[in-house]
Design an enzyme around this catalytic site. Sequence first.
Site, short mmCIF file in Angstrom:
data_model
loop_
_atom_site.label_atom_id
_atom_site.label_comp_id
_atom_site.label_asym_id
_atom_site.label_seq_id
_atom_site.Cartn_x
_atom_site.Cartn_y
_atom_site.Cartn_z
N HIS A 139 -3.64 4.21 4.86
CA HIS A 139 -4.70 3.21 5.00
C HIS A 139 -6.02 3.79 4.50
O HIS A 139 -6.74 3.16 3.74
CB HIS A 139 -4.81 2.78 6.46
CG HIS A 139 -5.88 1.77 6.70
ND1 HIS A 139 -5.77 0.45 6.31
CD2 HIS A 139 -7.11 1.88 7.29
CE1 HIS A 139 -6.86 -0.20 6.65
NE2 HIS A 139 -7.69 0.63 7.24
N TYR B 105 4.51 5.73 10.96
CA TYR B 105 4.82 4.36 11.34
C TYR B 105 5.65 3.59 10.31
O TYR B 105 5.95 2.41 10.53
CB TYR B 105 3.55 3.58 11.67
CG TYR B 105 2.48 3.58 10.58
CD1 TYR B 105 2.56 2.74 9.48
CD2 TYR B 105 1.38 4.43 10.68
CE1 TYR B 105 1.58 2.73 8.51
CE2 TYR B 105 0.40 4.44 9.71
CZ TYR B 105 0.49 3.58 8.62
OH TYR B 105 -0.49 3.58 7.65
N ARG C 183 0.86 -1.19 0.00
CA ARG C 183 0.00 0.00 0.00
C ARG C 183 0.89 1.23 0.00
O ARG C 183 1.48 1.59 1.01
CB ARG C 183 -0.92 -0.02 1.22
CG ARG C 183 -1.61 1.31 1.49
CD ARG C 183 -2.68 1.20 2.56
NE ARG C 183 -2.22 0.72 3.85
CZ ARG C 183 -1.58 1.44 4.76
NH1 ARG C 183 -1.24 2.69 4.51
NH2 ARG C 183 -1.24 0.91 5.93
#
Length: 375
Positions: free
Chosen positions: A270, A279, A266
Amino acid sequence: MTYTPTTDAEHRSDLDEPVQLLTPAGERRRDPRLDEWADDLDLDALRGLYRDMTLARRVDAEGVALQRQGQLGLWAPAQGQEAIQVASARACRADDFLFPSYREHGVLLVRGAAPADLVLSWRGEVASTYDPAELRVAPPQIIIGAQTLHAVGYAMGIQRDGADQVAVAYFGDGATSQGDVNEAMVFAASFSAPVVFVCSNNHWAISEPVTVQAAHPIAGRAPGFGIPSMRVDGNDAIACTAAMRWALDHARSGGGPVFLEAVTYRMGPHTTSDDPSRYRSNDEVDRWRAKDPLARLEALLRAEGAFDDAFRADVDADALSYTTQMRSAAIDAVSAPPLSVLDHVYAEPHSGLDEQRRRFSAYLDGFGDDEGGAR
Protein backbone atom coordinates in the site's frame (compact mmCIF):
# COMPACT_ATOMS: atom_id res chain seq x y z
CA MET A 1 -23.17 7.11 -30.70
CA THR A 2 -22.84 7.19 -26.92
CA TYR A 3 -22.96 4.05 -24.82
CA THR A 4 -25.34 4.60 -21.89
CA PRO A 5 -25.81 1.71 -19.45
CA THR A 6 -29.23 1.14 -17.97
CA THR A 7 -29.90 1.04 -14.25
CA ASP A 8 -31.93 -2.19 -14.07
CA ALA A 9 -31.02 -5.88 -13.99
CA GLU A 10 -29.57 -5.57 -17.49
CA HIS A 11 -27.13 -2.99 -16.14
CA ARG A 12 -26.13 -5.25 -13.27
CA SER A 13 -25.42 -8.06 -15.73
CA ASP A 14 -23.50 -5.57 -17.86
CA LEU A 15 -21.13 -5.01 -14.93
CA ASP A 16 -20.37 -8.65 -14.15
CA GLU A 17 -17.22 -8.74 -16.30
CA PRO A 18 -15.00 -5.72 -17.01
CA VAL A 19 -14.98 -4.58 -20.63
CA GLN A 20 -11.78 -5.77 -22.29
CA LEU A 21 -10.27 -4.95 -25.70
CA LEU A 22 -6.80 -6.43 -25.17
CA THR A 23 -6.39 -9.83 -23.54
CA PRO A 24 -3.53 -10.70 -21.17
CA ALA A 25 -1.96 -12.60 -24.10
CA GLY A 26 -1.92 -9.41 -26.17
CA GLU A 27 -4.78 -10.35 -28.50
CA ARG A 28 -7.09 -7.60 -29.73
CA ARG A 29 -10.77 -8.11 -29.01
CA ARG A 30 -13.89 -6.33 -30.22
CA ASP A 31 -16.65 -4.98 -28.00
CA PRO A 32 -19.60 -2.93 -29.27
CA ARG A 33 -19.58 -0.76 -26.17
CA LEU A 34 -16.12 0.65 -26.80
CA ASP A 35 -15.05 -0.16 -30.36
CA GLU A 36 -15.90 3.27 -31.75
CA TRP A 37 -13.77 4.93 -29.06
CA ALA A 38 -10.69 2.81 -29.81
CA ASP A 39 -10.67 2.21 -33.56
CA ASP A 40 -8.44 5.23 -34.29
CA LEU A 41 -5.67 4.04 -31.95
CA ASP A 42 -2.89 3.33 -34.44
CA LEU A 43 0.50 1.78 -33.73
CA ASP A 44 2.10 5.15 -32.99
CA ALA A 45 -0.55 5.82 -30.34
CA LEU A 46 -0.05 2.38 -28.83
CA ARG A 47 3.72 2.89 -28.75
CA GLY A 48 3.14 6.19 -26.98
CA LEU A 49 1.00 4.44 -24.39
CA TYR A 50 3.70 1.83 -23.87
CA ARG A 51 6.41 4.48 -23.52
CA ASP A 52 4.50 6.41 -20.86
CA MET A 53 3.52 3.24 -19.00
CA THR A 54 7.14 2.09 -18.94
CA LEU A 55 8.25 5.46 -17.61
CA ALA A 56 5.58 5.27 -14.91
CA ARG A 57 6.83 1.84 -13.83
CA ARG A 58 10.49 2.93 -13.77
CA VAL A 59 9.60 6.05 -11.78
CA ASP A 60 7.70 3.90 -9.32
CA ALA A 61 10.67 1.56 -8.86
CA GLU A 62 12.97 4.54 -8.36
CA GLY A 63 10.61 6.03 -5.78
CA VAL A 64 10.63 2.80 -3.79
CA ALA A 65 14.44 2.60 -3.99
CA LEU A 66 14.86 6.20 -2.84
CA GLN A 67 12.60 5.59 0.13
CA ARG A 68 14.49 2.45 1.12
CA GLN A 69 17.73 4.43 0.94
CA GLY A 70 16.40 7.10 3.30
CA GLN A 71 15.94 9.81 0.69
CA LEU A 72 12.13 9.87 0.89
CA GLY A 73 9.92 9.64 3.92
CA LEU A 74 7.32 7.49 2.17
CA TRP A 75 6.25 6.27 -1.27
CA ALA A 76 2.96 4.86 -2.52
CA PRO A 77 3.79 2.18 -5.13
CA ALA A 78 1.65 1.97 -8.25
CA GLN A 79 3.12 -1.05 -10.04
CA GLY A 80 0.38 -2.82 -11.97
CA GLN A 81 -1.84 0.25 -12.28
CA GLU A 82 -0.01 1.97 -15.13
CA ALA A 83 -2.66 1.31 -17.81
CA ILE A 84 -5.59 3.13 -16.21
CA GLN A 85 -3.42 6.02 -15.05
CA VAL A 86 -1.61 6.66 -18.31
CA ALA A 87 -4.47 5.86 -20.67
CA SER A 88 -7.06 7.97 -18.85
CA ALA A 89 -4.73 10.96 -18.58
CA ARG A 90 -3.74 10.75 -22.25
CA ALA A 91 -7.43 10.71 -23.21
CA CYS A 92 -8.01 14.04 -21.48
CA ARG A 93 -7.78 17.40 -23.16
CA ALA A 94 -4.95 19.70 -22.10
CA ASP A 95 -7.39 22.11 -20.42
CA ASP A 96 -9.25 19.44 -18.44
CA PHE A 97 -8.39 19.61 -14.74
CA LEU A 98 -7.35 16.44 -12.90
CA PHE A 99 -7.62 15.69 -9.18
CA PRO A 100 -5.36 12.73 -8.24
CA SER A 101 -4.76 10.80 -5.06
CA TYR A 102 -1.26 10.06 -3.78
CA ARG A 103 -0.77 7.03 -6.08
CA GLU A 104 -1.33 8.55 -9.53
CA HIS A 105 2.31 8.95 -10.56
CA GLY A 106 1.42 8.01 -14.13
CA VAL A 107 -1.13 10.82 -14.35
CA LEU A 108 1.47 13.37 -13.26
CA LEU A 109 3.96 12.08 -15.83
CA VAL A 110 1.47 12.36 -18.68
CA ARG A 111 0.67 15.93 -17.66
CA GLY A 112 4.34 16.91 -17.79
CA ALA A 113 5.53 16.76 -14.19
CA ALA A 114 9.26 17.40 -13.76
CA PRO A 115 11.41 14.75 -12.03
CA ALA A 116 11.65 16.86 -8.88
CA ASP A 117 7.85 17.10 -8.73
CA LEU A 118 7.66 13.36 -8.10
CA VAL A 119 9.99 13.27 -5.09
CA LEU A 120 10.36 16.53 -3.18
CA SER A 121 6.92 16.42 -1.58
CA TRP A 122 7.66 12.87 -0.36
CA ARG A 123 10.72 14.35 1.36
CA GLY A 124 8.55 16.94 3.07
CA GLU A 125 10.41 19.84 1.48
CA VAL A 126 9.06 23.39 1.60
CA ALA A 127 7.34 24.59 -1.60
CA SER A 128 7.88 21.14 -3.09
CA THR A 129 4.79 20.72 -5.25
CA TYR A 130 4.31 21.64 -8.89
CA ASP A 131 2.22 24.56 -10.16
CA PRO A 132 -1.34 23.19 -10.42
CA ALA A 133 -2.29 25.89 -12.92
CA GLU A 134 0.56 24.89 -15.21
CA LEU A 135 -0.08 21.13 -15.23
CA ARG A 136 -3.83 21.46 -14.80
CA VAL A 137 -3.52 18.96 -11.96
CA ALA A 138 -4.41 19.57 -8.33
CA PRO A 139 -1.80 18.64 -5.70
CA PRO A 140 -2.10 14.92 -4.86
CA GLN A 141 -4.58 14.43 -2.06
CA ILE A 142 -3.58 12.38 0.98
CA ILE A 143 -6.98 12.53 2.71
CA ILE A 144 -8.86 9.56 1.31
CA GLY A 145 -11.54 10.63 -1.17
CA ALA A 146 -11.45 14.36 -0.43
CA GLN A 147 -10.38 15.17 -4.00
CA THR A 148 -13.74 13.99 -5.33
CA LEU A 149 -15.42 16.96 -3.65
CA HIS A 150 -12.77 19.29 -5.04
CA ALA A 151 -13.32 17.91 -8.54
CA VAL A 152 -17.10 18.33 -8.36
CA GLY A 153 -16.73 21.88 -7.09
CA TYR A 154 -14.38 22.67 -9.95
CA ALA A 155 -16.78 21.06 -12.42
CA MET A 156 -19.63 23.21 -11.14
CA GLY A 157 -17.38 26.22 -11.69
CA ILE A 158 -16.84 25.09 -15.28
CA GLN A 159 -20.62 25.10 -15.73
CA ARG A 160 -20.94 28.62 -14.40
CA ASP A 161 -18.17 29.79 -16.70
CA GLY A 162 -20.02 28.35 -19.66
CA ALA A 163 -16.91 26.35 -20.65
CA ASP A 164 -16.56 22.77 -21.88
CA GLN A 165 -13.69 21.40 -19.81
CA VAL A 166 -14.10 18.31 -17.67
CA ALA A 167 -12.87 17.68 -14.13
CA VAL A 168 -11.50 14.20 -13.37
CA ALA A 169 -11.29 12.68 -9.89
CA TYR A 170 -9.00 9.70 -9.24
CA PHE A 171 -9.41 7.47 -6.19
CA GLY A 172 -9.16 3.86 -5.06
CA ASP A 173 -11.72 1.26 -4.14
CA GLY A 174 -11.29 1.99 -0.44
CA ALA A 175 -12.29 5.61 -0.95
CA THR A 176 -15.76 4.59 -2.11
CA SER A 177 -16.61 3.83 1.52
CA GLN A 178 -15.86 7.42 2.49
CA GLY A 179 -18.67 9.91 2.90
CA ASP A 180 -16.79 12.43 0.77
CA VAL A 181 -17.03 10.25 -2.34
CA ASN A 182 -20.73 9.60 -1.90
CA GLU A 183 -21.44 13.26 -1.18
CA ALA A 184 -19.47 14.23 -4.27
CA MET A 185 -21.61 11.92 -6.40
CA VAL A 186 -24.80 13.38 -4.92
CA PHE A 187 -23.74 16.91 -5.86
CA ALA A 188 -22.40 15.84 -9.27
CA ALA A 189 -25.65 14.10 -10.18
CA SER A 190 -27.87 16.84 -8.75
CA PHE A 191 -26.16 19.56 -10.77
CA SER A 192 -25.18 17.44 -13.83
CA ALA A 193 -21.59 18.49 -13.22
CA PRO A 194 -19.06 17.68 -15.98
CA VAL A 195 -16.90 15.35 -13.90
CA VAL A 196 -15.53 11.86 -14.45
CA PHE A 197 -14.95 9.67 -11.40
CA VAL A 198 -12.12 7.19 -12.02
CA CYS A 199 -12.04 4.47 -9.39
CA SER A 200 -8.95 2.24 -9.56
CA ASN A 201 -10.14 -0.95 -7.92
CA ASN A 202 -6.78 -2.50 -7.04
CA HIS A 203 -8.47 -5.09 -4.78
CA TRP A 204 -6.82 -4.03 -1.52
CA ALA A 205 -7.00 -1.15 0.89
CA ILE A 206 -4.15 -1.13 3.40
CA SER A 207 -4.86 -4.67 4.54
CA GLU A 208 -8.52 -5.35 3.75
CA PRO A 209 -9.74 -6.88 0.48
CA VAL A 210 -12.31 -5.01 -1.57
CA THR A 211 -14.82 -7.81 -0.89
CA VAL A 212 -15.14 -6.60 2.71
CA GLN A 213 -16.72 -3.32 1.61
CA ALA A 214 -18.19 -4.26 -1.77
CA ALA A 215 -20.17 -7.45 -2.26
CA HIS A 216 -21.01 -6.35 -5.80
CA PRO A 217 -19.10 -4.39 -8.48
CA ILE A 218 -18.36 -0.87 -7.32
CA ALA A 219 -19.50 0.58 -10.65
CA GLY A 220 -22.99 -0.69 -9.78
CA ARG A 221 -23.29 1.93 -7.06
CA ALA A 222 -23.15 4.92 -9.38
CA PRO A 223 -26.53 4.39 -11.10
CA GLY A 224 -28.14 4.71 -7.67
CA PHE A 225 -27.01 8.33 -7.76
CA GLY A 226 -28.23 8.72 -11.34
CA ILE A 227 -24.70 8.43 -12.76
CA PRO A 228 -23.98 6.14 -15.73
CA SER A 229 -21.03 3.85 -15.18
CA MET A 230 -18.78 1.30 -16.79
CA ARG A 231 -16.57 -1.46 -15.42
CA VAL A 232 -13.40 -1.79 -17.47
CA ASP A 233 -10.27 -3.97 -17.40
CA GLY A 234 -7.86 -1.58 -15.68
CA ASN A 235 -4.83 -3.47 -17.02
CA ASP A 236 -5.96 -3.00 -20.62
CA ALA A 237 -4.58 0.31 -21.94
CA ILE A 238 -6.80 0.21 -25.03
CA ALA A 239 -10.02 -0.38 -23.10
CA CYS A 240 -9.03 2.26 -20.52
CA THR A 241 -8.45 4.79 -23.31
CA ALA A 242 -11.76 4.01 -24.96
CA ALA A 243 -13.75 4.06 -21.71
CA MET A 244 -12.23 7.37 -20.69
CA ARG A 245 -12.98 8.87 -24.09
CA TRP A 246 -16.59 7.78 -23.77
CA ALA A 247 -16.81 9.21 -20.26
CA LEU A 248 -15.22 12.52 -21.23
CA ASP A 249 -17.49 12.91 -24.23
CA HIS A 250 -20.56 12.23 -22.09
CA ALA A 251 -19.53 14.79 -19.48
CA ARG A 252 -18.29 17.39 -21.98
CA SER A 253 -21.46 17.28 -24.06
CA GLY A 254 -23.69 18.13 -21.11
CA GLY A 255 -24.63 14.61 -20.09
CA GLY A 256 -23.41 15.05 -16.54
CA PRO A 257 -21.05 12.90 -14.45
CA VAL A 258 -19.72 9.44 -15.30
CA PHE A 259 -18.24 6.73 -13.08
CA LEU A 260 -15.51 4.35 -14.28
CA GLU A 261 -14.37 1.36 -12.26
CA ALA A 262 -10.99 0.18 -13.52
CA VAL A 263 -10.41 -3.38 -12.27
CA THR A 264 -6.68 -3.63 -11.64
CA TYR A 265 -4.27 -4.81 -8.93
CA ARG A 266 -1.71 -3.26 -6.62
CA MET A 267 1.34 -5.47 -7.12
CA GLY A 268 3.36 -3.85 -4.34
CA PRO A 269 2.57 -2.67 -0.82
CA HIS A 270 0.00 0.00 0.00
CA THR A 271 2.92 2.26 0.88
CA THR A 272 6.54 1.54 1.70
CA SER A 273 5.51 1.22 5.36
CA ASP A 274 3.30 -1.77 4.54
CA ASP A 275 4.08 -5.50 4.26
CA PRO A 276 1.47 -7.09 1.94
CA SER A 277 2.81 -10.60 2.54
CA ARG A 278 1.01 -10.49 5.89
CA TYR A 279 -2.44 -10.37 4.33
CA ARG A 280 -2.37 -11.78 0.77
CA SER A 281 -1.00 -14.90 -0.87
CA ASN A 282 1.79 -15.27 -3.42
CA ASP A 283 -0.59 -17.26 -5.62
CA GLU A 284 -2.93 -14.27 -5.83
CA VAL A 285 -0.09 -11.94 -6.78
CA ASP A 286 1.15 -14.40 -9.40
CA ARG A 287 -2.31 -14.60 -10.98
CA TRP A 288 -2.36 -10.86 -11.42
CA ARG A 289 1.25 -10.74 -12.60
CA ALA A 290 0.10 -12.79 -15.58
CA LYS A 291 -2.28 -9.92 -16.44
CA ASP A 292 0.50 -7.31 -16.49
CA PRO A 293 -0.54 -4.20 -18.47
CA LEU A 294 2.89 -3.60 -20.04
CA ALA A 295 3.41 -7.22 -21.07
CA ARG A 296 0.09 -7.47 -22.90
CA LEU A 297 0.65 -4.22 -24.82
CA GLU A 298 4.19 -5.31 -25.72
CA ALA A 299 2.82 -8.61 -27.02
CA LEU A 300 0.38 -6.77 -29.29
CA LEU A 301 3.06 -4.41 -30.60
CA ARG A 302 5.44 -7.30 -31.30
CA ALA A 303 2.73 -9.16 -33.17
CA GLU A 304 2.20 -6.05 -35.32
CA GLY A 305 5.93 -5.63 -35.96
CA ALA A 306 5.98 -2.35 -34.04
CA PHE A 307 8.27 -3.37 -31.20
CA ASP A 308 11.97 -4.01 -31.81
CA ASP A 309 15.32 -3.56 -30.08
CA ALA A 310 15.64 0.03 -31.27
CA PHE A 311 12.27 0.99 -29.81
CA ARG A 312 13.11 -0.77 -26.56
CA ALA A 313 16.43 1.07 -26.38
CA ASP A 314 14.74 4.45 -26.95
CA VAL A 315 12.18 3.79 -24.22
CA ASP A 316 14.87 2.61 -21.80
CA ALA A 317 16.99 5.68 -22.50
CA ASP A 318 14.09 8.04 -21.84
CA ALA A 319 13.25 6.25 -18.60
CA LEU A 320 16.88 6.28 -17.45
CA SER A 321 17.21 10.00 -18.15
CA TYR A 322 14.06 10.84 -16.20
CA THR A 323 14.79 8.63 -13.20
CA THR A 324 18.39 9.86 -13.04
CA GLN A 325 17.09 13.42 -12.75
CA MET A 326 14.55 12.24 -10.21
CA ARG A 327 17.27 10.68 -8.07
CA SER A 328 19.46 13.77 -8.33
CA ALA A 329 16.55 15.99 -7.28
CA ALA A 330 16.08 13.93 -4.13
CA ILE A 331 19.74 13.50 -3.20
CA ASP A 332 20.72 17.10 -3.93
CA ALA A 333 17.73 18.63 -2.14
CA VAL A 334 18.70 21.02 0.65
CA SER A 335 16.19 20.77 3.46
CA ALA A 336 15.20 23.81 5.48
CA PRO A 337 16.40 23.80 9.12
CA PRO A 338 13.93 21.86 11.28
CA LEU A 339 13.19 24.85 13.51
CA SER A 340 12.05 26.85 10.50
CA VAL A 341 8.78 24.91 10.60
CA LEU A 342 7.70 27.44 13.25
CA ASP A 343 8.78 30.55 11.34
CA HIS A 344 5.50 31.32 9.60
CA VAL A 345 2.91 29.93 11.99
CA TYR A 346 1.91 33.36 13.28
CA ALA A 347 2.28 36.87 11.86
CA GLU A 348 3.96 38.11 15.04
CA PRO A 349 6.20 36.26 17.56
CA HIS A 350 4.81 35.54 21.03
CA SER A 351 5.80 33.70 24.19
CA GLY A 352 3.88 30.52 23.37
CA LEU A 353 5.75 30.16 20.09
CA ASP A 354 9.04 30.84 21.87
CA GLU A 355 8.28 27.99 24.26
CA GLN A 356 7.50 25.62 21.39
CA ARG A 357 10.73 26.59 19.72
CA ARG A 358 12.66 25.93 22.94
CA ARG A 359 11.10 22.48 23.38
CA PHE A 360 11.59 21.49 19.75
CA SER A 361 15.20 22.63 19.88
CA ALA A 362 15.82 20.52 22.99
CA TYR A 363 14.26 17.53 21.23
CA LEU A 364 16.53 18.00 18.21
CA ASP A 365 19.60 18.36 20.40
CA GLY A 366 18.87 14.92 21.77
CA PHE A 367 19.94 13.40 18.45
CA GLY A 368 23.41 15.00 18.60
CA ASP A 369 25.61 14.72 15.52
CA ASP A 370 25.68 10.93 15.24
CA GLU A 371 23.69 11.10 12.02
CA GLY A 372 26.17 13.21 10.13
CA GLY A 373 24.71 16.39 11.49
CA ALA A 374 21.43 15.82 9.66
CA ARG A 375 18.39 16.21 11.87
